[in-house]
Design an enzyme around this catalytic site. Structure first.
Site, PDB file in Angstrom:
ATOM      1  N   TYR A  35     -16.454  -3.317   4.840  1.00 12.15           N
ATOM      2  CA  TYR A  35     -15.058  -2.949   5.121  1.00 12.15           C
ATOM      3  C   TYR A  35     -14.720  -3.216   6.586  1.00 12.15           C
ATOM      4  CZ  TYR A  35     -11.128   0.123   6.313  1.00 12.15           C
ATOM      5  OH  TYR A  35      -9.945   0.626   6.805  1.00 12.15           O
ATOM      6  N   SER A  76      -8.426  -0.832  12.109  1.00 15.63           N
ATOM      7  CA  SER A  76      -9.165   0.433  11.962  1.00 15.63           C
ATOM      8  C   SER A  76     -10.218   0.635  13.047  1.00 15.63           C
ATOM      9  CB  SER A  76      -9.865   0.404  10.597  1.00 15.63           C
ATOM     10  OG  SER A  76     -10.854   1.394  10.538  1.00 15.63           O
ATOM     11  N   GLY A 107       0.823  -1.216   0.000  1.00 13.18           N
ATOM     12  CA  GLY A 107       0.000   0.000   0.000  1.00 13.18           C
ATOM     13  C   GLY A 107       0.848   1.253   0.000  1.00 13.18           C
ATOM     14  N   GLU A 111     -13.003   1.627  12.392  1.00 11.92           N
ATOM     15  CA  GLU A 111     -14.266   1.150  11.795  1.00 11.92           C
ATOM     16  C   GLU A 111     -14.712  -0.157  12.436  1.00 11.92           C
ATOM     17  OE1 GLU A 111     -16.819   1.857   9.107  1.00 11.92           O
ATOM     18  OE2 GLU A 111     -16.015   3.681   9.945  1.00 11.92           O
ATOM     19  N   HIS A 137      -7.202   9.279  10.015  1.00 12.82           N
ATOM     20  CA  HIS A 137      -6.095  10.233   9.918  1.00 12.82           C
ATOM     21  C   HIS A 137      -6.013  10.732   8.483  1.00 12.82           C
ATOM     22  CE1 HIS A 137      -4.692   6.069   9.925  1.00 12.82           C
ATOM     23  NE2 HIS A 137      -3.919   6.419   8.915  1.00 12.82           N
ATOM     24  N   ARG A 174      -4.559  12.773   1.362  1.00 12.16           N
ATOM     25  CA  ARG A 174      -5.741  11.934   1.498  1.00 12.16           C
ATOM     26  C   ARG A 174      -6.426  11.784   0.140  1.00 12.16           C
ATOM     27  NH1 ARG A 174      -8.208   7.893   4.281  1.00 12.16           N
ATOM     28  NH2 ARG A 174      -9.380   8.670   6.060  1.00 12.16           N
TER      29      ARG A 174
HETATM   30  P1  NDP Z   1      -5.292   4.313   0.693  1.00  6.94           P
HETATM   31  O1  NDP Z   1      -6.614   3.942   0.142  1.00  6.94           O
HETATM   32  O2  NDP Z   1      -4.762   5.694   0.455  1.00  6.94           O
HETATM   33  O3  NDP Z   1      -4.185   3.274   0.143  1.00  6.94           O
HETATM   34  C1  NDP Z   1      -4.491   1.915  -0.004  1.00  6.94           C
HETATM   35  C2  NDP Z   1      -3.307   1.231  -0.643  1.00  6.94           C
HETATM   36  O4  NDP Z   1      -3.588  -0.168  -0.806  1.00  6.94           O
HETATM   37  C3  NDP Z   1      -2.948   1.748  -2.053  1.00  6.94           C
HETATM   38  O5  NDP Z   1      -1.548   1.825  -2.153  1.00  6.94           O
HETATM   39  C4  NDP Z   1      -3.501   0.668  -2.960  1.00  6.94           C
HETATM   40  O6  NDP Z   1      -2.829   0.566  -4.197  1.00  6.94           O
HETATM   41  C5  NDP Z   1      -3.203  -0.571  -2.116  1.00  6.94           C
HETATM   42  N1  NDP Z   1      -3.948  -1.763  -2.537  1.00  6.94           N
HETATM   43  C6  NDP Z   1      -5.279  -1.877  -2.688  1.00  6.94           C
HETATM   44  N2  NDP Z   1      -5.592  -3.127  -3.068  1.00  6.94           N
HETATM   45  C7  NDP Z   1      -4.432  -3.809  -3.186  1.00  6.94           C
HETATM   46  C8  NDP Z   1      -4.094  -5.132  -3.555  1.00  6.94           C
HETATM   47  N3  NDP Z   1      -5.015  -6.017  -3.909  1.00  6.94           N
HETATM   48  N4  NDP Z   1      -2.780  -5.499  -3.539  1.00  6.94           N
HETATM   49  C9  NDP Z   1      -1.837  -4.605  -3.194  1.00  6.94           C
HETATM   50  N5  NDP Z   1      -2.084  -3.328  -2.865  1.00  6.94           N
HETATM   51  C10 NDP Z   1      -3.367  -2.944  -2.852  1.00  6.94           C
HETATM   52  O7  NDP Z   1      -5.345   4.015   2.279  1.00  6.94           O
HETATM   53  P2  NDP Z   1      -4.630   4.774   3.503  1.00  6.94           P
HETATM   54  O8  NDP Z   1      -3.228   5.057   3.164  1.00  6.94           O
HETATM   55  O9  NDP Z   1      -5.524   5.843   3.984  1.00  6.94           O
HETATM   56  O10 NDP Z   1      -4.705   3.630   4.622  1.00  6.94           O
HETATM   57  C11 NDP Z   1      -3.684   2.646   4.759  1.00  6.94           C
HETATM   58  C12 NDP Z   1      -4.237   1.454   5.506  1.00  6.94           C
HETATM   59  O11 NDP Z   1      -4.694   1.830   6.796  1.00  6.94           O
HETATM   60  C13 NDP Z   1      -5.426   0.774   4.839  1.00  6.94           C
HETATM   61  O12 NDP Z   1      -5.345  -0.606   5.123  1.00  6.94           O
HETATM   62  C14 NDP Z   1      -6.627   1.366   5.554  1.00  6.94           C
HETATM   63  O13 NDP Z   1      -7.726   0.485   5.478  1.00  6.94           O
HETATM   64  C15 NDP Z   1      -6.070   1.490   6.951  1.00  6.94           C
HETATM   65  N6  NDP Z   1      -6.641   2.527   7.772  1.00  6.94           N
HETATM   66  C16 NDP Z   1      -6.648   3.814   7.326  1.00  6.94           C
HETATM   67  C17 NDP Z   1      -7.097   4.822   8.138  1.00  6.94           C
HETATM   68  C18 NDP Z   1      -7.129   6.233   7.677  1.00  6.94           C
HETATM   69  O14 NDP Z   1      -7.793   7.046   8.321  1.00  6.94           O
HETATM   70  N7  NDP Z   1      -6.414   6.591   6.632  1.00  6.94           N
HETATM   71  C19 NDP Z   1      -7.564   4.528   9.516  1.00  6.94           C
HETATM   72  C20 NDP Z   1      -7.451   3.144   9.887  1.00  6.94           C
HETATM   73  C21 NDP Z   1      -7.007   2.188   9.043  1.00  6.94           C
HETATM   74  P3  NDP Z   1      -3.309   1.400  -5.510  1.00  6.94           P
HETATM   75  O15 NDP Z   1      -2.640   2.734  -5.397  1.00  6.94           O
HETATM   76  O16 NDP Z   1      -2.797   0.553  -6.616  1.00  6.94           O
HETATM   77  O17 NDP Z   1      -4.803   1.506  -5.450  1.00  6.94           O
HETATM   78  P1  GDR Z   2     -14.541   6.699   7.028  1.00  7.80           P
HETATM   79  O1  GDR Z   2     -14.093   7.994   6.185  1.00  7.80           O
HETATM   80  O2  GDR Z   2     -15.747   6.057   6.476  1.00  7.80           O
HETATM   81  O3  GDR Z   2     -14.593   7.132   8.462  1.00  7.80           O
HETATM   82  O4  GDR Z   2     -13.314   5.702   6.769  1.00  7.80           O
HETATM   83  P2  GDR Z   2     -14.882   8.932   5.178  1.00  7.80           P
HETATM   84  O5  GDR Z   2     -14.078  10.181   5.105  1.00  7.80           O
HETATM   85  O6  GDR Z   2     -15.209   8.240   3.904  1.00  7.80           O
HETATM   86  O7  GDR Z   2     -16.263   9.210   5.950  1.00  7.80           O
HETATM   87  C1  GDR Z   2     -16.306   9.870   7.206  1.00  7.80           C
HETATM   88  C2  GDR Z   2     -17.742  10.259   7.540  1.00  7.80           C
HETATM   89  O8  GDR Z   2     -18.168  11.306   6.673  1.00  7.80           O
HETATM   90  C3  GDR Z   2     -19.486  11.021   6.229  1.00  7.80           C
HETATM   91  N1  GDR Z   2     -19.752  11.689   4.952  1.00  7.80           N
HETATM   92  C4  GDR Z   2     -19.115  11.454   3.790  1.00  7.80           C
HETATM   93  N2  GDR Z   2     -18.079  10.630   3.490  1.00  7.80           N
HETATM   94  C5  GDR Z   2     -17.628  10.633   2.234  1.00  7.80           C
HETATM   95  N3  GDR Z   2     -16.578   9.864   1.920  1.00  7.80           N
HETATM   96  N4  GDR Z   2     -18.174  11.400   1.243  1.00  7.80           N
HETATM   97  C6  GDR Z   2     -19.233  12.242   1.488  1.00  7.80           C
HETATM   98  O9  GDR Z   2     -19.720  12.933   0.601  1.00  7.80           O
HETATM   99  C7  GDR Z   2     -19.710  12.277   2.836  1.00  7.80           C
HETATM  100  N5  GDR Z   2     -20.712  12.977   3.451  1.00  7.80           N
HETATM  101  C8  GDR Z   2     -20.707  12.622   4.733  1.00  7.80           C
HETATM  102  C9  GDR Z   2     -19.517   9.503   6.121  1.00  7.80           C
HETATM  103  O10 GDR Z   2     -20.869   9.044   6.089  1.00  7.80           O
HETATM  104  C10 GDR Z   2     -18.753   9.125   7.376  1.00  7.80           C
HETATM  105  O11 GDR Z   2     -19.614   9.111   8.487  1.00  7.80           O
HETATM  106  C11 GDR Z   2     -11.972   6.146   6.833  1.00  7.80           C
HETATM  107  C12 GDR Z   2     -11.141   5.276   5.856  1.00  7.80           C
HETATM  108  O12 GDR Z   2      -9.844   5.813   5.760  1.00  7.80           O
HETATM  109  C13 GDR Z   2     -11.056   3.855   6.362  1.00  7.80           C
HETATM  110  O13 GDR Z   2     -10.142   3.114   5.544  1.00  7.80           O
HETATM  111  C14 GDR Z   2     -10.533   3.881   7.797  1.00  7.80           C
HETATM  112  O14 GDR Z   2     -10.435   2.586   8.317  1.00  7.80           O
HETATM  113  C15 GDR Z   2     -11.432   4.726   8.663  1.00  7.80           C
HETATM  114  O15 GDR Z   2     -11.470   6.041   8.140  1.00  7.80           O
HETATM  115  C16 GDR Z   2     -10.940   4.808  10.110  1.00  7.80           C
END
Ligand code: NDP
Ligand code: GDR
Length: 324
Positions: A147, A123, A8, A125, A177, A182
């Site tokens: 998810y 997460s 990732g 979630e 985060h 993002r």
């Molecule tokens: P992103 O969606 O920005 O990045 C996801 C990454 O996973 C990308 O590099 C994507 O590659 C790669 N990926 C997806 N499918 C596959 C696959 N089949 N094989 C290999 N690589 C793959 O996520 P974040 O950086 O925000 O999050 C990182 C991790 O932390 C994730 O697991 C997310 O679920 C988890 N997480 C994130 C939080 C957040 O708030 N950001 C909070 C808690 C957990 P590609 O670019 O090719 O799509």
């Molecule tokens: P989340 O993030 O579901 O918490 O998952 P997201 O930013 O998608 O949603 C947060 C909240 O905002 C509300 N919302 C909307 N969300 C999106 N995306 N688009 C909209 O237009 C919108 N309007 C309102 C959503 O309903 C939700 O309540 C993220 C991801 O990074 C996960 O991979 C990670 O595990 C969790 O955070 C912790």
């Protein structure tokens, strides 16, 4: 020189973690999946300092080959189908990558070198319909999306491989985060990107779903430090990583639009397309264990985070650049 594998690496966290590990003196290897167009925009500034290898969490052979060839000390499994909304329309794919993908990688570790230290990106979630407030490591899970369900599987299989095979496998339960890197589909970045476009006269409305849900939003750059700290401990354990503060989507709108002297009510339209079949209403984490045992604490405040993102998006839109 310690060697780390990041799955990732092209994502938000992957790019921050790669920078962080380079600063710590690591040899950084990043796994990328094959795509018809290159998507290394978050890595361009460090691409000559890291090694990228082809692999996919759906293909265990690719994982075994990578581990055999590179002999890592640490693996950070950040790869996932990470967008909650998409998990309702692609629940099976989400399960394959976000749940079973973890087993494929853990089992590759067990087969190739069980000494490798393993980090799983769990997460908040998983807490979903929360059973207590704030949520900590012992709070029961109640996921509310395919998810979230997949992440619960990924979490428990990590614990299970630690207990079954004595792997140094840990799970970081990270709350939301965000950062200027993002993805544009997540609500924070969607808001700050639109604020920049509206301010510059390039957009006139912002369509959103539920404005009442509350999240514990921190800065991604702070959170990758916690991931690394977890793998430096000899005693593997799971940790919640959070700010301990919660804000609604509406609070985020007020902060972001207010920063550029606009009133969000003049631009935001609620659109049922962005409502979810089941919602996580409230998340707020208790990261006191991470504070005590890892010496970790968040540095960037909510207001600083929002402003950092608005500033970065404004600059990007003004420059006509590609979104990070
Ligand atoms: P992103 O969606 O920005 O990045 C996801 C990454 O996973 C990308 O590099 C994507 O590659 C790669 N990926 C997806 N499918 C596959 C696959 N089949 N094989 C290999 N690589 C793959 O996520 P974040 O950086 O925000 O999050 C990182 C991790 O932390 C994730 O697991 C997310 O679920 C988890 N997480 C994130 C939080 C957040 O708030 N950001 C909070 C808690 C957990 P590609 O670019 O090719 O799509
Ligand atoms: P989340 O993030 O579901 O918490 O998952 P997201 O930013 O998608 O949603 C947060 C909240 O905002 C509300 N919302 C909307 N969300 C999106 N995306 N688009 C909209 O237009 C919108 N309007 C309102 C959503 O309903 C939700 O309540 C993220 C991801 O990074 C996960 O991979 C990670 O595990 C969790 O955070 C912790």
């Amino acid at each position: 020189m310690p060697k780390a594998l990041i799955t990732g690496i092209t994502g938000q966290d992957g790019s921050y973690l790669a920078e962080f590990l380079l600063r710590q003196g690591y040899d950084v290897v990043g796994m990328v999946r094959r795509t018809s167009t290159i998507n290394f925009h978050r890595l361009m500034h460090i691409q000559d300092k890291i090694t990228l290898v082809n692999g996919d969490l759906l293909d265990q052979i690719s994982l075994i080959h990578i581990l055999e060839e590179h002999r890592h000390d640490e693996i950070y499994n950040l790869a996932a189908q990470s967008f909650v909304q998409t998990s309702w329309t692609q629940p099976v794919f989400t399960g394959e990558v976000t749940a079973l993908g973890v087993t494929r990688l853990l089992d590759a570790v067990r087969i190739v070198n069980p000494q490798i230290r393993f980090y799983q990106a769990s997460s908040s979630e998983m807490f979903g319909k929360v059973r207590e407030v704030p949520q900590k490591e012992t709070t029961p899970f109640y996921p509310r999306s395919p998810y979230g369900v997949a992440k619960v599987y990924g979490h428990w299989i990590t614990v299970n491989y630690r207990e079954s095979y004595n792997l140094h496998a840990v799970s970081g339960i990270l709350f939301n985060h965000e950062s200027p890197r993002r993805g544009l589909e997540f609500v924070t970045r969607k808001i700050t990107h639109h604020v920049a476009k509206i301010k510059l006269g390039l957009a006139h409305e912002l369509r959103l779903g539920n404005l009442d849900s509350r999240r514990d939003w921190g800065f991604a750059g702070d959170y990758v430090d916690a991931m690394w700290r977890m793998l430096q401990r000899d005693d593997p354990a799971d940790y919640v990583v959070a700010t301990g503060e919660t804000h609604s989507v509406q609070d985020f709108l007020e902060e972001a639009f207010g920063y550029v002297n606009l009133d969000w009510r003049d631009y935001v339209v609620q659109d049922p397309r962005f409502m979810r079949p089941a919602e996580v209403d409230l998340l707020v984490g208790d990261a006191s264990k991470a504070g005590r045992e890892l010496g970790w604490e968040p540095r960037v405040t909510f207001a600083e985070l929002v402003r950092m993102m608005v500033d970065a998006d404004t600059k990007m839109v003004e420059d006509g650049g590609t979104p990070m």
